[in-house]
Design an enzyme around this catalytic site. Structure first.
Site: not given
Ligand code: GLN
Length: 198
Positions: A49-50, A80, A141, A176, A178
């Site tokens: 989650e950024s 991501c 996401r 991803h 990983e």
């Molecule tokens: N939706 C997440 C974000 O906005 C990113 C998702 C992820 O890292 N898989 O931070």
């Protein structure tokens, strides 16, 4: 070569497990505090989650020194949320608080842009410089790369859409690697990091 994994939040164990298959375990560093950056030759920024990752970077005192190391040429592979943290600019995401970013990677990004219905999906990705079959792209996401500025260049595509970029020693992907058993991207990145750090 010492390889760090930013270990504040997100899919850190998955990164660690993938990395352990290509780097001896004693050379993998969990980065949680500024002193963990010392002696690193490459750094992985995980997904997660950024907004949380950006908060924790500020609270741990990592924000400034990590940004400086990356600006100074540290090799980085970001996935991501990691890519979001590096981006030059974020377009407002649907209904969300967006984090501040390092503004080091010349791309414009919108978080969660594939919508709820398609929060997660998989599909083949074409990655420049990887030989063999398409790369299995796992998108969770995912953010969308809306545009790539002149300092960065596209290196990965899903259909016609850019899903990976490179700017000097910084590589960023909206999917991803990983989370797959395919380690071609890890190997290509680490080869490149090793040749530029020697
Ligand atoms: N939706 C997440 C974000 O906005 C990113 C998702 C992820 O890292 N898989 O931070």
């Amino acid at each position: 070569m010492n390889v760090g994994v930013l270990a504040l939040q997100g899919d850190v164990p998955e990164h660690f497990r993938a990395l352990r298959r290509v780097v001896p375990e004693q050379h993998i560093v969990w980065v949680r505090r500024p002193e963990d950056l010392v002696g690193l030759d490459a750094l992985f920024l995980p997904g997660g989650e950024s907004t949380t990752i950006a908060d924790l970077l500020a609270r741990t005192g990592l924000w400034v020194p990590m940004r400086e190391r990356i600006e100074g040429g540290l090799a980085v592979l970001a996935t991501c949320a990691g890519l979001i943290v590096l981006a030059r600019a974020l377009e407002p995401s649907p209904g969300g608080r967006d984090p501040p970013t390092f503004a080091l990677l010349d791309i414009r990004v919108r978080r969660n842009d594939y919508g709820r219905q398609r929060e997660s999906f998989e599909g083949p990705v074409r990655v420049q410089a990887l030989e063999g079959p398409p790369f299995p792209g796992v998108f969770i996401r995912a953010p969308r790369i809306l545009s790539v500025g002149p300092a960065a260049r596209a290196i990965a595509w899903r259909e016609e859409e850019v899903v990976g970029v490179r700017q000097g020693s910084v590589w960023g992907f909206t999917f991803h690697p990983e989370l797959t058993r395919d380690l071609r991207l890890h190997r290509a990145f680490l080869r490149s990091a090793a040749s530029s750090s020697s």
